[in-house]
Write a protein that holds these residues in place. Structure first.
Motif, PDB file in Angstrom:
ATOM      1  N   VAL A 176     -10.657 -92.639  28.334  1.00  0.00           N
ATOM      2  CA  VAL A 176     -11.082 -94.007  28.661  1.00  0.00           C
ATOM      3  C   VAL A 176     -12.394 -94.441  28.024  1.00  0.00           C
ATOM      4  CG1 VAL A 176      -9.805 -94.059  30.847  1.00  0.00           C
ATOM      5  CG2 VAL A 176     -12.199 -93.319  30.829  1.00  0.00           C
ATOM      6  N   ALA A 177     -13.317 -93.498  27.773  1.00  0.00           N
ATOM      7  CA  ALA A 177     -14.640 -93.877  27.265  1.00  0.00           C
ATOM      8  C   ALA A 177     -15.387 -92.638  26.804  1.00  0.00           C
ATOM      9  CB  ALA A 177     -15.452 -94.575  28.356  1.00  0.00           C
ATOM     10  N   ALA A 178     -16.469 -92.883  26.079  1.00  0.00           N
ATOM     11  CA  ALA A 178     -17.409 -91.825  25.724  1.00  0.00           C
ATOM     12  C   ALA A 178     -18.793 -92.309  26.128  1.00  0.00           C
ATOM     13  CB  ALA A 178     -17.365 -91.519  24.236  1.00  0.00           C
ATOM     14  N   VAL A 179     -19.596 -91.392  26.665  1.00  0.00           N
ATOM     15  CA  VAL A 179     -20.929 -91.727  27.172  1.00  0.00           C
ATOM     16  C   VAL A 179     -21.944 -90.773  26.568  1.00  0.00           C
ATOM     17  CG1 VAL A 179     -22.370 -91.916  29.234  1.00  0.00           C
ATOM     18  CG2 VAL A 179     -19.951 -92.573  29.343  1.00  0.00           C
ATOM     19  N   ALA A 180     -23.036 -91.338  26.033  1.00  0.00           N
ATOM     20  CA  ALA A 180     -24.146 -90.551  25.491  1.00  0.00           C
ATOM     21  C   ALA A 180     -25.405 -90.913  26.263  1.00  0.00           C
ATOM     22  CB  ALA A 180     -24.325 -90.849  24.006  1.00  0.00           C
ATOM     23  N   GLY A 181     -26.211 -89.929  26.576  1.00  0.00           N
ATOM     24  CA  GLY A 181     -27.449 -90.176  27.300  1.00  0.00           C
ATOM     25  C   GLY A 181     -27.225 -90.193  28.799  1.00  0.00           C
ATOM     26  N   GLU A 182     -28.329 -90.399  29.530  1.00  0.00           N
ATOM     27  CA  GLU A 182     -28.254 -90.380  30.988  1.00  0.00           C
ATOM     28  C   GLU A 182     -29.077 -91.512  31.582  1.00  0.00           C
ATOM     29  OE1 GLU A 182     -29.396 -86.583  32.514  1.00  0.00           O
ATOM     30  OE2 GLU A 182     -28.041 -85.505  31.182  1.00  0.00           O
ATOM     31  N   GLY A 183     -28.757 -91.866  32.819  1.00  0.00           N
ATOM     32  CA  GLY A 183     -29.520 -92.868  33.556  1.00  0.00           C
ATOM     33  C   GLY A 183     -29.608 -94.196  32.823  1.00  0.00           C
ATOM     34  N   GLU A 184     -30.808 -94.766  32.796  1.00  0.00           N
ATOM     35  CA  GLU A 184     -31.026 -96.063  32.140  1.00  0.00           C
ATOM     36  C   GLU A 184     -30.796 -96.020  30.639  1.00  0.00           C
ATOM     37  OE1 GLU A 184     -31.838 -99.056  33.644  1.00  0.00           O
ATOM     38  OE2 GLU A 184     -31.436 -97.989  35.522  1.00  0.00           O
ATOM     39  N   ASP A 185     -30.891 -94.840  30.052  1.00  0.00           N
ATOM     40  CA  ASP A 185     -30.715 -94.695  28.604  1.00  0.00           C
ATOM     41  C   ASP A 185     -29.269 -94.442  28.194  1.00  0.00           C
ATOM     42  OD1 ASP A 185     -33.442 -95.029  28.091  1.00  0.00           O
ATOM     43  OD2 ASP A 185     -33.833 -92.890  28.444  1.00  0.00           O
ATOM     44  N   ALA A 186     -28.365 -94.325  29.144  1.00  0.00           N
ATOM     45  CA  ALA A 186     -26.961 -94.030  28.829  1.00  0.00           C
ATOM     46  C   ALA A 186     -26.323 -95.179  28.052  1.00  0.00           C
ATOM     47  CB  ALA A 186     -26.182 -93.744  30.101  1.00  0.00           C
ATOM     48  N   ARG A 187     -25.543 -94.829  27.057  1.00  0.00           N
ATOM     49  CA  ARG A 187     -24.814 -95.796  26.237  1.00  0.00           C
ATOM     50  C   ARG A 187     -23.371 -95.316  26.132  1.00  0.00           C
ATOM     51  NH1 ARG A 187     -28.601 -98.122  27.363  1.00  0.00           N
ATOM     52  NH2 ARG A 187     -30.155 -99.161  26.101  1.00  0.00           N
ATOM     53  N   ALA A 188     -22.450 -96.275  25.909  1.00  0.00           N
ATOM     54  CA  ALA A 188     -21.033 -95.908  25.899  1.00  0.00           C
ATOM     55  C   ALA A 188     -20.231 -96.755  24.922  1.00  0.00           C
ATOM     56  CB  ALA A 188     -20.451 -96.079  27.308  1.00  0.00           C
ATOM     57  N   ILE A 189     -19.052 -96.241  24.625  1.00  0.00           N
ATOM     58  CA  ILE A 189     -17.995 -97.011  23.977  1.00  0.00           C
ATOM     59  C   ILE A 189     -16.834 -97.047  24.965  1.00  0.00           C
ATOM     60  CG2 ILE A 189     -18.571 -96.574  21.564  1.00  0.00           C
ATOM     61  CD1 ILE A 189     -16.382 -94.327  21.652  1.00  0.00           C
ATOM     62  N   VAL A 190     -16.034 -98.091  24.864  1.00  0.00           N
ATOM     63  CA  VAL A 190     -14.827 -98.173  25.678  1.00  0.00           C
ATOM     64  C   VAL A 190     -13.636 -97.945  24.762  1.00  0.00           C
ATOM     65  CG1 VAL A 190     -14.563-100.694  25.435  1.00  0.00           C
ATOM     66  CG2 VAL A 190     -13.610 -99.527  27.437  1.00  0.00           C
ATOM     67  N   ILE A 191     -12.631 -97.288  25.285  1.00  0.00           N
ATOM     68  CA  ILE A 191     -11.405 -97.089  24.522  1.00  0.00           C
ATOM     69  C   ILE A 191     -10.495 -98.284  24.820  1.00  0.00           C
ATOM     70  CG2 ILE A 191      -9.453 -95.562  24.094  1.00  0.00           C
ATOM     71  CD1 ILE A 191     -12.327 -94.546  23.224  1.00  0.00           C
ATOM     72  N   VAL A 192     -10.291 -99.085  23.805  1.00  0.00           N
ATOM     73  CA  VAL A 192      -9.542-100.332  23.936  1.00  0.00           C
ATOM     74  C   VAL A 192      -8.161-100.098  24.537  1.00  0.00           C
ATOM     75  CG1 VAL A 192      -8.525-102.248  22.637  1.00  0.00           C
ATOM     76  CG2 VAL A 192     -10.841-101.461  22.104  1.00  0.00           C
ATOM     77  N   ASN A 193      -7.524 -98.991  24.184  1.00  0.00           N
ATOM     78  CA  ASN A 193      -6.182 -98.700  24.695  1.00  0.00           C
ATOM     79  C   ASN A 193      -6.160 -98.550  26.215  1.00  0.00           C
ATOM     80  OD1 ASN A 193      -5.325 -98.720  22.064  1.00  0.00           O
ATOM     81  ND2 ASN A 193      -5.308 -96.510  21.853  1.00  0.00           N
ATOM     82  N   ALA A 194      -7.318 -98.304  26.838  1.00  0.00           N
ATOM     83  CA  ALA A 194      -7.390 -98.147  28.289  1.00  0.00           C
ATOM     84  C   ALA A 194      -7.637 -99.476  29.011  1.00  0.00           C
ATOM     85  CB  ALA A 194      -8.487 -97.143  28.659  1.00  0.00           C
TER      86      ALA A 194
END
Length: 141
Positions: A83-101
């Motif tokens: 569904v997604a990928a997440v890098a970093g933690e807390g306020e610094d966390a960034r993500a991509i979403v998997i469009v297929n989801a």
């Protein structure tokens, strides 16, 4: 701001992708790493948007790290959906979403751009994700 909802097949992981961008104009990327190609991944992010992830049962969420180990790839243990990928933690966390989801995935109609990140070192990869991925909030972890 438009909200695009979705999640895994069994409903354990829910997504809300908020963006002001038209989904038909949003760049969709097809990472060519072995993990993403095996999942048929089509990923998107809006650095000015936001992704909210809700997990009902933490035991049914698989986080997977590989390569440079700079992100957690979120896969449902129950139904197998990435569904997604997440890098970093807390306020610094960034993500991509998997469009297929996403429930309205057909609105993200741009042809995916094949991308390769094999030449990046750890610092380059983290910097790219900080600038190109979007803020994320995760509930239920």
């Amino acid at each position: 701001m438009g909200v695009h909802s979705g999640g895994c097949h069994c409903g354990n992981i829910r997504l809300n992708f908020s963006t002001t961008l038209d989904p038909a104009e949003l760049e969709v990327r097809a990472c060519q790493c072995s993990f993403c190609t095996r999942h048929g991944s089509r990923a998107a992010a809006d650095p000015n948007g936001r992704l909210a992830i809700s997990v009902t049962d933490r035991e049914r969420l698989q986080t997977y790290r590989f390569g440079l180990r700079t992100a957690d790839y979120l896969v449902c243990r129950e139904c197998g959906v990435y569904v997604a990928a997440v890098a970093g933690e807390g306020e610094d966390a960034r993500a991509i979403v998997i469009v297929n989801a996403l429930d309205d995935r057909e609105q993200f109609s741009r042809k995916p751009i094949p991308v390769r990140y094999d030449a990046e070192n750890r610092e380059q990869r983290l910097a790219r994700r900080r600038s190109a991925w979007m803020p994320v909030e995760i509930r239920g972890l």
